[in-house]
Structure formats: structure tokens, C-alpha cells
Design an enzyme around this catalytic site. Sequence first.
Site, mmCIF file in Angstrom:
data_model
loop_
_atom_site.group_PDB
_atom_site.id
_atom_site.type_symbol
_atom_site.label_atom_id
_atom_site.label_comp_id
_atom_site.label_asym_id
_atom_site.label_seq_id
_atom_site.Cartn_x
_atom_site.Cartn_y
_atom_site.Cartn_z
ATOM 1 N N ARG A 40 0.702 -1.170 -0.173
ATOM 2 C CA ARG A 40 0.084 -0.142 0.022
ATOM 3 C C ARG A 40 0.811 1.210 -0.078
ATOM 4 O O ARG A 40 0.388 2.259 0.466
ATOM 5 C CB ARG A 40 -0.820 -0.081 1.132
ATOM 6 C CG ARG A 40 -1.733 -1.202 1.403
ATOM 7 C CD ARG A 40 -2.823 -1.245 0.431
ATOM 8 N NE ARG A 40 -3.726 -2.495 0.639
ATOM 9 C CZ ARG A 40 -4.263 -3.263 -0.241
ATOM 10 N NH1 ARG A 40 -3.919 -3.164 -1.491
ATOM 11 N NH2 ARG A 40 -4.955 -4.463 -0.005
ATOM 12 N N ASP A 100 -2.397 -6.533 -11.346
ATOM 13 C CA ASP A 100 -2.876 -7.107 -9.944
ATOM 14 C C ASP A 100 -3.930 -7.895 -9.911
ATOM 15 O O ASP A 100 -4.297 -8.697 -10.860
ATOM 16 C CB ASP A 100 -2.958 -5.980 -8.742
ATOM 17 C CG ASP A 100 -2.884 -6.637 -7.415
ATOM 18 O OD1 ASP A 100 -2.929 -7.906 -7.194
ATOM 19 O OD2 ASP A 100 -2.842 -5.810 -6.439
ATOM 20 N N ASN A 156 -10.391 -12.205 -2.696
ATOM 21 C CA ASN A 156 -10.470 -12.545 -3.906
ATOM 22 C C ASN A 156 -9.310 -13.190 -4.317
ATOM 23 O O ASN A 156 -8.221 -12.431 -4.102
ATOM 24 C CB ASN A 156 -10.630 -10.917 -4.659
ATOM 25 C CG ASN A 156 -11.137 -11.166 -6.007
ATOM 26 O OD1 ASN A 156 -11.605 -12.109 -6.353
ATOM 27 N ND2 ASN A 156 -10.597 -9.974 -6.690
ATOM 28 N N ASP A 205 -0.559 -13.495 -0.731
ATOM 29 C CA ASP A 205 -1.418 -12.291 -1.165
ATOM 30 C C ASP A 205 -1.604 -11.535 -0.063
ATOM 31 O O ASP A 205 -3.000 -10.954 0.350
ATOM 32 C CB ASP A 205 -2.860 -13.288 -1.578
ATOM 33 C CG ASP A 205 -3.544 -12.095 -2.430
ATOM 34 O OD1 ASP A 205 -3.341 -11.072 -2.620
ATOM 35 O OD2 ASP A 205 -5.001 -12.441 -2.407
#
Lengths: 421, 318
Positions: free
Chosen positions: A65, A152, A278, A305
Site C-alpha cells: 500500500r 494485480d 478475492n 496475497d
Amino acid sequence: MKYIIKQATIVDHLSSHDGKKKDILINNGTIEKIADKITDKADQEIAIPGLHVSPGWIDMQANFRDPGHEYKENLASGIAAAAKGGFTGVCLQSSTDPALDNKSQVEYLKKTSAHLSVHIYPIGAITHAREGKEMAELFDMNQAGAVAFSDDKRFVENPKLMELALNYTKNFDGLIIHFADTPALSSKGMMHEGETSVFLGMKGIPSMAEEQGLSRDLYLVEYTGGRIHYNLLSTAGAVGLIKEAKKKKLLVTAGVAAHQLYFTDEVLKGFESVHKVNPPYRSQKDADALAAGLKDKIIDVICSDHSPEDVENKNLEFDYARNGIINIQTAFPVANTVLRKKISLSELIQKFSGNPRGILGLPTATIEEGMTAEMTFFDPESTFIFTKEENVSNSANSPFFGVELTGKVHGIFCKGNAVIN
Amino acid sequence: MEQKEEQLSTRHLLGIKGLKKSDLELILRTAENFKEIINRPIKKVPSLRDVTVANMFFENSTRTRLSFELAEKRLSADIVNFSASGSSVSKGETLIDTANNILAMKVDIIVMRHSAPGAAVFLAGQLKNYPKSAHAQIINAGDGTHEHPTQALLDAFSIREKLGSLEGKKVVIVGDIMHSRVALSNIFSLQMLGAEVMVCGPTTLIPKYVSSLGLKVEHNLRKALEWCDVANMLRIQLERQSLKYFPTLREYSMQYGLDKKLLDSLSKKIVVMHPGPINRGVEITSDVADSEHSIILDQVENGVAVRMAILYLLAGKS
């Protein structure tokens, strides 16, 4: 600085010491000596009962991030978590804000992480701003240090654009990492489509969405001769497609997120948004097929992930919560807990180290005298309970707090220094 | 009331899923008493005096909200109403903050309608962590495509009232099963009470894995009606469909609309239900809605009694 690692079982199929318990002397970042017993004086001695050592692990799919949402994670906090999780190298996905789609972004990550304890391998976006419209400057990013290209978790819908990207990256042996999906089939889906989604009245994401996207890609890979990798397989059908593609000798490799092996869609029955991920957790049959795929060498890699999210984005009604969990500290223990009785330790470690290094073209980090020391310290047998106090990520969206896991990571040796948990 | 010592097994009503058969039976029995009460000249009882109920409607509703309000008023509860179209971070305040704010003003029970499946389960789980809100009880008045437990209970009550019992009765639910919380709650409650359930509708509106719920699936309306004792005709909710699941309403009603001619041609007399609001001429024609087969207005009346029973029983658990 001199380190002696005492009585460590070496897990490295490329090393002549594989499977043996040895002392290892590291001097100035280089493995100087490997012997049954080393009595040299050292600055630091690493002696842990049950210690195992392997070439340093590489995480092929993580999000820190940074830049954009540093309160969720930043390079320093992400790297601290990676070291605790046993990773000496981390591939960072392109979904930063702004997207990692140009040379200066790649350089920012390389430069900012240079003095930190773990190697950072940026993954540049395939397309500008990850919008799926035009190719980003792939060659330029490659030269700056991007190890692969990916939008991504956005599937490049335009097949012509995907064909061009696969073809173009052949020029410099670039690697495309893709997320297999069919947005028209998966959009607005909240969980795996199956018996549990019917029971909960939630819109499902059919397995077909992943498999249809993957099938399309495989035609393009065959046509172009390009190289592609999937980090996040989730369905039994996808494992079958990869198996066929490998049989045809297409340049395809695949991975799975550790938690995808651990959970199934049944865990969603309490509507807990910490389990919203996801690709979604799928059925037991899918989880079993993923484990079998690892054993049969159809799936090459296990990744974390790692997807940090703050409370404001995660602790919401299931529909509104964001996808993802933090997992870089727990990826190995989670995978080890599920797989230890299904595959050998040597095979498991290759999914974390040798295989990702091979796919990304990184040095092997073999544990032999004269090699640069880059290794992971762990104990596959000891059990522990992961706690909030141990978590060093800036975020706390882990489903593993309070869960007993088997396989403890003791730390890493990387860039000339040991980081011991 | 005489069953005061009998209690529900739960503090909240989040869905039929979380209830036991004995809970359903207790609610239905209690509702019988309340139905008698609301048919008296003086309909109001003091059972919920000094209990404050907040009706939090994050999604539009006319009849469910009205029904709850009347149930609350007839139990002498104090009521506050809150409505907002859509709730999410994008709109500002989170659901937890909204609920905590309302509860800080000494509210006891929250009746909530929300567009997100599981929202009531989520809220009940969260409020435990806040000392000022931990006392609150939640009633799910519909959460997205998940559940609508009070509708299922009033449907069960109405069938029982008409047919005496649910044991062994055959109930077909017709229409948009995929997007319907009414269908899901009905399936759970009917099965728990011993009825056999079938779903019927266009193939595109029946979830692929629906038979895992232990029910029959039929795509031919006539066959379904010949099989059943009761037909629950769901409202077609075009607003829940992002893409049209069938070409036109006209074509839907050609296949799944119930008219008087079809009803009269059946070999037996069946009961016709509809959770409302009716799209007249789509799911059922006017002459069916207003016929002796129809118990649609009984459902509405019973809704108040059933909701009174639920509020009364939950308040007894606080």
C-alpha cells in the site's frame, strides 16, 4: 560481522548438505564454512532447538500500500512483517495509489527499500493506471528493476491488448502475472457460487469466471509464445487447465495463496468480513485440488496475497467490506499446517524458494560455502498460536489471530544481517 | 400472558436459520393470542411500556415498516424511526456508528432493514463489543437477498390458520427465487415446520445449487400448481436485477402469471399467497388476488400479530 548458525537442518535440494544437520559460519554476508561443528568465535550465534534453514523465501504476491495508503501498510512495516514471515524477497503488486506503472515508481520502491532488511521486487502494471486500455512502458520498468508485469487483480479484458503484452514482453524475456477472471461473470459476486452462497442468499462468483478467463489467456499464450504466471488459482478446473497447458509445453506457471488451501466457503456462514477475499474461498473439492496440484507440480508457488486493510474498510457489512487479509507473517505456517502430511518438506520449501526464484530469474541462494547468505530460519514441527501482539503489519485484518498453526518461522538472513524473531 | 415462562432460544431475530422449531411454534402460538387482541375494540396492550424501539430502514419499505410500527404501537412501545437510502462508508456514517448513536439514546430494540445480506448478523455481532450497546436486540426486517424472517413467520402463520397445520403440506414458491429473501426465509421455516417445499420459476431466476436446500424444483407453473396445496407468488423485483433475467414482464406472466382460468382448471383448490406489493397482471391477475383462494390480506393482518409476538417474546429475553 560473523554469525554462526548452530545445528541447523539444511533444506535445500540444490545443496550438497541437503537434509543434514550442520553448523554454518557466515562472514560479511557470505557463507564461509559449513561443517558438523564450527568452533570459531562469532559476533552472534544462532542456536534454536529444531532449527531448519533453507534458501530465503520469495513472496510473489503482496501489497504494501505504499505509496497511497501508508496507514494500512508501508514499506518499512511490510518488510518487518515479511522478515517475521521468513521472506527475504517480496514482489509488490502494481495496485498502489497511484498505480505502479512507470519507471519512477519502480525506482521509488527500490530506493526506499534499499537499506531495509528484505529485497523488494516491484511488479509493474501491464497497462497505464491498470485501466486495461494501453500498455505501460514495460521495457523501461524492466530496466529499472521490475521483475514482472501485472494489473494485480484486474483482468485485462481486451484480448488483443493481452496478446500484445504477451508478445511485447518476449523482447526482454518479461513475465506477465495475470489474475484469471471474467468480470462479466464475477462482478458483484461476494463469495464462491455454490451451496453455501445459496444458503446465505449471497451473489456468487462462479468457478467458471476464473476458468473462462484462464482458458482465453492460454490461447493467447500458445499463439504468442509469451510467458505467463498466475499467483492466485482457486478452482479445481483451473488446476486442470494449467495441467493441460504444461503438457503442451506452454510457458505457464502457477501459484496459490496459502489461505486458499486452509479455508473453504463454509467459513462465511457468520458473514464475517475478515473472510472476504478475492479469489473467494471455494469448496473443499477445490481446496483439495489445489493441494493435489502442488503435490503434482502443476502449481509451482505458494504466495501470501498479503492485502492490508484498515478497520474502516474491513469492519463493515459484508457487501461493503474490502477483499483481502494480511498473511505475509502467516503464509508459511498456514501452508505448512495444511500440507505437511501431503507433500515433503523439501517440495514445500521449493514452492516458497526455488520455484519463485526460477520463475522470476532471481539468484538461487543455495546453501553452499562461498555463496551469498540469503536464508530463512524455521521449524516445520513446532506449533504456536498467532496473536495480535506478534502482528507487526500496520493492519490487523488477519483471520488467524488465536489460531494454532504448525511451523514456526524463526527469522531470516538477508543483506548481510540476521533478523531473528 | 400465560406462556410468559416459555422463552425464545435467542436474544435477536436475525433469520429463520438461527431459530429452533420450538421457537417457531412459540412465536406462532403467541401470535394467535395477539391476533385475538388486535381484533378487540381496544387493540392496545401495555406489554412493551417503557421499551423503546428504533425502526432503522436503510432500504425503502412501506408495508413491513407500517406493520412493525403498528405492532410496536399496539404493544405500547415508544418508537423512533430512522430511514436513509443506502448506508455505507461512501455515504459517511457506518452502520455501527449509526446504531451506536441511536442506542446511546437508550433504545432497547432495533428493527432493521438493510440492502446488504447478513447486515443484521453483522450488527448483532459488532454491538457486543460496545458496552453502551451490548444490551440491544436486533430484529431483521429484511437484509438484502438473505432473509426476511418476520415475513416467513407471518406466511407460516397464515397457512396454518387456513389449513390447520403445516405438517405434510405442499408449498410452492413461484418467481424470482434467486433475488428473494422471502423465498429463502420461507424455505427454512416451512421445512422446519414439516412442509414440503418446491420452487418454480424461469431457469434464470432459480439458483444453480438451490436443490442443496432439500427442495423440489419445477419450471412448469401448471405442474407446480397441480402438486401444491399452497402457492406463494413472489413479487418480481426488477430493481434487484442488474441485468434482465427474462426478456419482458409480458413474457414472464405468459409463463408464470397466475390467472383465474389456470386456477379454475386445476384438479383441486389451492391457497394463493403473495408477500406484496402485487404487480397486478404480472404475478397474479386481479381476479385471483381478490378471489376466495387468496389469503393475501390475511397475510397482511397476521403480519401485525406475528410481529407483536416477536417483539413481545424478545423483550421478555432482555
